[in-house]
Design a protein around this motif. Structure first.
Motif, PDB file in Angstrom:
ATOM      1  N   MET A  94      -4.458   1.970 -19.539  1.00  0.00           N
ATOM      2  CA  MET A  94      -4.411   1.432 -18.205  1.00  0.00           C
ATOM      3  C   MET A  94      -3.614   2.396 -17.326  1.00  0.00           C
ATOM      4  O   MET A  94      -2.567   2.893 -17.732  1.00  0.00           O
ATOM      5  N   ASN A  95      -4.091   2.653 -16.119  1.00  0.00           N
ATOM      6  CA  ASN A  95      -3.408   3.511 -15.163  1.00  0.00           C
ATOM      7  C   ASN A  95      -3.121   2.750 -13.884  1.00  0.00           C
ATOM      8  O   ASN A  95      -3.983   2.014 -13.390  1.00  0.00           O
ATOM      9  N   PHE A  96      -1.934   2.920 -13.366  1.00  0.00           N
ATOM     10  CA  PHE A  96      -1.573   2.326 -12.090  1.00  0.00           C
ATOM     11  C   PHE A  96      -2.362   3.062 -11.018  1.00  0.00           C
ATOM     12  O   PHE A  96      -2.259   4.274 -10.887  1.00  0.00           O
ATOM     13  N   ALA A  97      -3.166   2.347 -10.238  1.00  0.00           N
ATOM     14  CA  ALA A  97      -4.050   2.984  -9.268  1.00  0.00           C
ATOM     15  C   ALA A  97      -3.498   2.988  -7.853  1.00  0.00           C
ATOM     16  O   ALA A  97      -3.545   4.008  -7.165  1.00  0.00           O
ATOM     17  N   SER A  98      -3.007   1.824  -7.385  1.00  0.00           N
ATOM     18  CA  SER A  98      -2.553   1.774  -6.002  1.00  0.00           C
ATOM     19  C   SER A  98      -1.776   0.496  -5.731  1.00  0.00           C
ATOM     20  O   SER A  98      -1.759  -0.423  -6.537  1.00  0.00           O
ATOM     21  N   VAL A  99      -1.146   0.515  -4.563  1.00  0.00           N
ATOM     22  CA  VAL A  99      -0.559  -0.684  -3.978  1.00  0.00           C
ATOM     23  C   VAL A  99      -1.301  -0.892  -2.670  1.00  0.00           C
ATOM     24  O   VAL A  99      -1.519   0.072  -1.927  1.00  0.00           O
ATOM     25  N   ARG A 100      -1.699  -2.121  -2.396  1.00  0.00           N
ATOM     26  CA  ARG A 100      -2.432  -2.402  -1.163  1.00  0.00           C
ATOM     27  C   ARG A 100      -1.618  -3.321  -0.274  1.00  0.00           C
ATOM     28  O   ARG A 100      -1.117  -4.343  -0.712  1.00  0.00           O
ATOM     29  N   ILE A 101      -1.521  -2.934   0.982  1.00  0.00           N
ATOM     30  CA  ILE A 101      -0.881  -3.758   1.998  1.00  0.00           C
ATOM     31  C   ILE A 101      -1.981  -4.404   2.824  1.00  0.00           C
ATOM     32  O   ILE A 101      -2.904  -3.726   3.272  1.00  0.00           O
ATOM     33  N   ILE A 102      -1.877  -5.708   3.027  1.00  0.00           N
ATOM     34  CA  ILE A 102      -2.803  -6.415   3.904  1.00  0.00           C
ATOM     35  C   ILE A 102      -2.149  -6.525   5.275  1.00  0.00           C
ATOM     36  O   ILE A 102      -0.984  -6.914   5.388  1.00  0.00           O
ATOM     37  N   THR A 103      -2.907  -6.183   6.309  1.00  0.00           N
ATOM     38  CA  THR A 103      -2.389  -6.168   7.672  1.00  0.00           C
ATOM     39  C   THR A 103      -3.424  -6.689   8.654  1.00  0.00           C
ATOM     40  O   THR A 103      -4.617  -6.679   8.354  1.00  0.00           O
ATOM     41  N   ASP A 104      -2.959  -7.115   9.804  1.00  0.00           N
ATOM     42  CA  ASP A 104      -3.866  -7.497  10.887  1.00  0.00           C
ATOM     43  C   ASP A 104      -4.217  -6.298  11.764  1.00  0.00           C
ATOM     44  O   ASP A 104      -5.078  -6.399  12.638  1.00  0.00           O
ATOM     45  N   ASP A 105      -3.550  -5.152  11.553  1.00  0.00           N
ATOM     46  CA  ASP A 105      -3.778  -3.962  12.373  1.00  0.00           C
ATOM     47  C   ASP A 105      -3.775  -2.714  11.491  1.00  0.00           C
ATOM     48  O   ASP A 105      -2.746  -2.041  11.330  1.00  0.00           O
ATOM     49  N   VAL A 106      -4.927  -2.418  10.909  1.00  0.00           N
ATOM     50  CA  VAL A 106      -5.058  -1.281   9.996  1.00  0.00           C
ATOM     51  C   VAL A 106      -4.715   0.025  10.708  1.00  0.00           C
ATOM     52  O   VAL A 106      -3.976   0.858  10.171  1.00  0.00           O
ATOM     53  N   ASP A 107      -5.228   0.221  11.913  1.00  0.00           N
ATOM     54  CA  ASP A 107      -5.000   1.481  12.620  1.00  0.00           C
ATOM     55  C   ASP A 107      -3.506   1.747  12.828  1.00  0.00           C
ATOM     56  O   ASP A 107      -3.037   2.863  12.626  1.00  0.00           O
TER      57      ASP A 107
ATOM     58  N   SER B 290       1.129  10.991  -6.957  1.00  0.00           N
ATOM     59  CA  SER B 290       1.642  10.017  -7.915  1.00  0.00           C
ATOM     60  C   SER B 290       1.054   8.617  -7.771  1.00  0.00           C
ATOM     61  O   SER B 290       1.132   7.817  -8.699  1.00  0.00           O
ATOM     62  N   CYS B 291       0.478   8.308  -6.616  1.00  0.00           N
ATOM     63  CA  CYS B 291      -0.026   6.952  -6.384  1.00  0.00           C
ATOM     64  C   CYS B 291      -0.827   6.930  -5.091  1.00  0.00           C
ATOM     65  O   CYS B 291      -0.772   7.872  -4.300  1.00  0.00           O
ATOM     66  N   THR B 292      -1.540   5.865  -4.880  1.00  0.00           N
ATOM     67  CA  THR B 292      -2.292   5.667  -3.645  1.00  0.00           C
ATOM     68  C   THR B 292      -1.756   4.435  -2.943  1.00  0.00           C
ATOM     69  O   THR B 292      -1.563   3.390  -3.565  1.00  0.00           O
ATOM     70  N   LEU B 293      -1.528   4.572  -1.640  1.00  0.00           N
ATOM     71  CA  LEU B 293      -1.158   3.442  -0.816  1.00  0.00           C
ATOM     72  C   LEU B 293      -2.418   3.028  -0.074  1.00  0.00           C
ATOM     73  O   LEU B 293      -2.960   3.798   0.727  1.00  0.00           O
ATOM     74  N   ALA B 294      -2.910   1.839  -0.385  1.00  0.00           N
ATOM     75  CA  ALA B 294      -4.109   1.317   0.262  1.00  0.00           C
ATOM     76  C   ALA B 294      -3.688   0.334   1.350  1.00  0.00           C
ATOM     77  O   ALA B 294      -2.691  -0.377   1.215  1.00  0.00           O
ATOM     78  N   ILE B 295      -4.455   0.307   2.427  1.00  0.00           N
ATOM     79  CA  ILE B 295      -4.190  -0.598   3.531  1.00  0.00           C
ATOM     80  C   ILE B 295      -5.495  -1.295   3.872  1.00  0.00           C
ATOM     81  O   ILE B 295      -6.493  -0.641   4.185  1.00  0.00           O
TER      82      ILE B 295
END
Length: 134
Positions: free
Chosen positions: A1-14, A42-47
């Motif tokens: 298993m590999n750590f792929a990303s952390v995702r932040i949920i937002t109302d304003d992606v831009d 080292s990691c991906t930050l997803a939004i």
């Protein structure tokens, strides 16, 4: 298993993408208007936009409601980053401080209130602990 990303949920992606691009110096990939990824070695930050939440389950995530996760970014010089980012950050939580576990750190909140920690190992033990990590 590999750590792929952390995702932040937002109302304003831009807005959040622009903030993290300035913080990290990484240009986001935008495969869809409601989604972006800042890919680092080292990691991906997803939004993702809050409009995507129903795809995971109605009410499974709420934008700008995080008070338990800290996004941590390792840097070379915490004090230099603190000075560089002063004009970009509205809310500083902790000025540069050497922590008991050997990291120098500074903490702030992103535009959605998520806590971000910039740190660098500075003691011999901390440097050793991170020696095999990117």
């Amino acid at each position: 298993m590999n750590f792929a990303s952390v995702r932040i949920i937002t109302d304003d992606v831009d807005r959040l993408v622009a903030f993290y691009e300035k913080i990290t110096g990484v240009t986001a990939k935008r495969p869809a208007p409601v989604f972006a990824e800042l890919v680092m070695p080292s990691c991906t930050l997803a939004i993702g936009h809050s409009q995507t939440v129903p795809l995971f389950g109605a009410g499974s995530a709420v934008a700008a409601a995080n008070r338990s996760v800290i996004i941590e970014l390792r840097v070379d010089d915490v004090d230099a980053e603190y000075e560089r980012l002063k004009p970009l950050v509205d809310e500083w939580v902790k000025e540069p401080t050497t922590m008991p576990w050997g990291n120098r750190a500074t903490l702030f909140r992103d535009p959605d209130g998520n806590l971000v920690n910039l740190f660098a190992p500075v003691t011999e033990d901390a440097i050793k602990r991170f020696s095999d990590r990117r």
